[in-house]
Design a protein around this motif. Sequence first.
Motif, PDB file in Angstrom:
ATOM      1  N   ARG A 108       8.160  34.045 -10.921  1.00 46.90           N
ATOM      2  CA  ARG A 108       8.282  32.918  -9.989  1.00 46.90           C
ATOM      3  C   ARG A 108       7.622  31.661 -10.568  1.00 46.90           C
ATOM      4  O   ARG A 108       6.525  31.738 -11.138  1.00 46.90           O
ATOM      5  CB  ARG A 108       7.642  33.284  -8.638  1.00 46.90           C
ATOM      6  N   ARG A 159       1.522  39.251  -9.835  1.00 42.26           N
ATOM      7  CA  ARG A 159       2.832  39.637  -9.260  1.00 42.26           C
ATOM      8  C   ARG A 159       3.892  39.858 -10.331  1.00 42.26           C
ATOM      9  O   ARG A 159       4.728  40.745 -10.212  1.00 42.26           O
ATOM     10  CB  ARG A 159       3.279  38.570  -8.247  1.00 42.26           C
ATOM     11  N   GLY A 206       5.956  39.792   2.252  1.00 43.97           N
ATOM     12  CA  GLY A 206       7.201  40.427   1.789  1.00 43.97           C
ATOM     13  C   GLY A 206       7.053  41.933   1.676  1.00 43.97           C
ATOM     14  O   GLY A 206       7.950  42.699   2.057  1.00 43.97           O
ATOM     15  N   ASP A 211      10.471  35.656   7.361  1.00 41.65           N
ATOM     16  CA  ASP A 211       9.290  35.787   6.485  1.00 41.65           C
ATOM     17  C   ASP A 211       8.985  34.434   5.826  1.00 41.65           C
ATOM     18  O   ASP A 211       9.854  33.834   5.206  1.00 41.65           O
ATOM     19  CB  ASP A 211       9.656  36.879   5.450  1.00 41.65           C
TER      20      ASP A 211
HETATM   21 MG   LIG Z   1       6.921  36.556  -0.105  1.00 41.83          MG
END
Ligand SMILES: [Mg+2]
Length: 254
Positions: free
Chosen positions: A176, A172, A63, A132
């Motif tokens: 998520r 990150r 990404g 992606d």
């Molecule tokens: Mg990604």
Amino acid sequence: MWRRVASLSSSISSSFLAQTASRLNTWESLTTGIAQQAKGVIAPKEKTPFITFVLGGPGSGKGTQCIKIVETFGFAHLSAGDLLRREIASKSADGAMILNTIKEGKIVPSQVTVKLIQKEMELSDNHKFLIDGFPRTEENRVSFEQIIGVEPNVVLFFDCPEEEMVKRVLNRNEGRVDDNLETIKKRLTVFQALSLPVINYYSEKGKLYTIKAIGTEDEIFEQVRPIFAAFEAIPLNTRWNWNISALVVVIDMS
Ligand SMILES: [Mg+2]
Ligand SMILES: Nc1ncnc2c1ncn2[C@@H]1O[C@H](COP(=O)(O)OP(=O)(O)OP(=O)(O)O)[C@@H](O)[C@H]1O
Ligand SMILES: Nc1ccn([C@H]2C[C@H](O)[C@@H](COP(=O)(O)O)O2)c(=O)n1
């Protein structure tokens, strides 16, 4: 509107022409949504799509690099994971199934993912697509070929050591549901078992560009840049799909 396809060479096999005609028809069907939006004025895509699949393990930097490719080369970025997360957020019919699959680190049924990608391609004005995180499996790959009817021009593989991928994912901090150690381990197993065969497939087809995905984001992009720069340098009339432009005439019947 594009209507007929005529051969310039009698030596071209009928199966090649059938495949080519089928690709053009599929691309024509991709334009339907846009044409409908244009209130009945049929607006064919002027260019053959240029498709890049962006592959690599979880946290390999797909990404991150896609953002740079978009900025530099003007692609449309379609992240399969983002499209699936959008389905979850919109509470669509498939939302609960997608959420459970992602939490488990597994792969969503191909038809669901390909339909989401297809919709985005239809709605896009762009003809250059970065897809992606797809295809993650052989089933993904075959399903895309069957439903969309085209193959990728370029396949990028961000090759990153597992320890680095785990470190990046755990840092990150985007909330998520799959960014936890338990799910990451499962995703890495799925990557090895199901995604590596897809990467090998494109390697054998001569379409794979492997990027060493360690170093700074800018250092990695300097490996990516020349790949697309080379395609930009190819003259317009031969750029996207030399076999179609060289061997087939499309007669404009409008
Ligand atoms: Mg990604
Ligand atoms: N070269 C790099 N060095 C250090 N960190 C990086 C680098 N590239 C990306 N990152 C960071 O690592 C994390 C994962 O990157 P990114 O989201 O781009 O990976 P991804 O391949 O898309 O992962 P996923 O498959 O899980 O979506 C992000 O927080 C990103 O900022
Ligand atoms: N082709 C795909 C892409 C993604 N998914 C699911 C499973 C992944 O773990 C998750 C997150 O994707 P990412 O954002 O890491 O690219 O989405 C899938 O099932 N099939």
